[in-house]
Scaffold this active site. Structure first.
Site, PDB file in Angstrom:
ATOM      1  CE1 TYR A  97     -23.802  -1.452   8.745  1.00  0.00           C
ATOM      2  CE2 TYR A  97     -23.649  -3.609   7.608  1.00  0.00           C
ATOM      3  CZ  TYR A  97     -23.873  -1.663   8.015  1.00  0.00           C
ATOM      4  OH  TYR A  97     -24.947  -1.534   6.682  1.00  0.00           O
ATOM      5  CG  ASN A 131     -27.503   8.768  10.972  1.00  0.00           C
ATOM      6  OD1 ASN A 131     -28.013  10.295  12.030  1.00  0.00           O
ATOM      7  ND2 ASN A 131     -26.593   8.794  10.328  1.00  0.00           N
ATOM      8  CB  CYS A 163     -25.104   5.897   9.192  1.00  0.00           C
ATOM      9  SG  CYS A 163     -26.390   6.728   7.887  1.00  0.00           S
ATOM     10  CG  HIS A 164     -21.785   7.213   3.239  1.00  0.00           C
ATOM     11  ND1 HIS A 164     -22.252   8.379   3.955  1.00  0.00           N
ATOM     12  CD2 HIS A 164     -20.666   7.747   2.723  1.00  0.00           C
ATOM     13  CE1 HIS A 164     -20.771   9.219   4.100  1.00  0.00           C
ATOM     14  NE2 HIS A 164     -20.469   8.705   3.308  1.00  0.00           N
ATOM     15  CD  GLU A 208     -17.012   9.651   1.964  1.00  0.00           C
ATOM     16  OE1 GLU A 208     -18.177  10.571   2.235  1.00  0.00           O
ATOM     17  OE2 GLU A 208     -17.515   9.024   2.720  1.00  0.00           O
TER      18      GLU A 208
END
Length: 226
Positions: free
Chosen positions: A146, A167, A175-176, A206
């Site tokens: 952030y 979002n 946003c994850h 990911e």
């Protein structure tokens, strides 16, 4: 019978019919609102509040419409023309998810480097739009903090977190991929429950991708302005 709570009128950008579908994923069912070729909203955990609202496809039509009560007429008289117009919008219908949407989700869960391409028009403030543009440019497997995003936009970590929470299209706008300096941080306002577990699953899915895997076009100077 209409299911669950009051409708979120932000779904209606025009007069097109909106549909609601639920699809299986490796971490459970997700809910999606869509119209034509456009994805409107994603609910990663539709069993949690605020829960989806919709009308059944084959809802029986009432034989007669009862006269409105005095309280109902008084309340309606207090609505602005915009609110009155929205109050008459039809509820989304439940429907099977279209092939283009199923294909996008299948591609992502098969390949974490896949970049979604379905059409979206999220509604938000100027600042939220800039944050969401930045989120879409984060490559999978390479989360940012952030604080790092706040530095890029000349803002604060709290403001970035609030924009992430607002979002409407998680997965499509990832946003994850924004985390705290010392851990996962929150996810859609959740700091310890189901949604945070989904964020952890997505990041694990990911993990290990190279920084240039699925990289998006860099932000313009306009996008970087607070």
């Amino acid at each position: 019978m209409v299911r669950r709570q009051q409708p979120d009128r932000t779904l209606y950008a025009d007069d097109s019919r909106v549909y609601y579908s639920e699809l299986p994923t490796p971490f459970g069912l997700i809910g999606v609102y869509w119209r034509d070729q456009q994805l409107i909203r994603v609910l990663l955990a539709p069993e949690l509040p605020p829960k989806p609202w919709f009308a059944p496809v084959h809802a029986p039509k009432p034989q007669h419409k009862p006269a409105p009560s005095e309280d109902a007429m008084t309340q309606q008289a207090r609505l602005s023309p915009r609110q009155l117009s929205l109050s008459r919008q039809p509820l989304p219908l439940t429907a099977e998810a279209p092939a283009w949407l199923r294909a996008e989700l299948d591609a992502y869960f098969a390949d974490p480097g896949y970049r979604f391409s379905c059409h979206i028009e999220p509604s938000g403030t100027v600042f939220q739009q800039r944050v969401w543009t930045l989120l879409a440019a984060i490559p999978p497997g390479n989360p940012l903090t952030y604080g790092a995003l706040a530095t890029l936009l000349g803002s604060s970590p709290r403001a970035i977190g609030n924009a992430c929470r607002a979002n409407p299209l998680p997965l499509r706008i990832p946003c994850h991929r924004v985390v705290a300096a010392n851990g996962l941080g929150g996810f859609a306002g959740d700091r310890s429950g189901r949604l945070l577990a989904i964020k952890r699953w997505l990041l694990d899915h990911e993990a290990g991708l190279s920084p240039d895997h699925g990289a998006a076009t860099p932000l313009s100077e306009q996008d970087r302005r607070p």
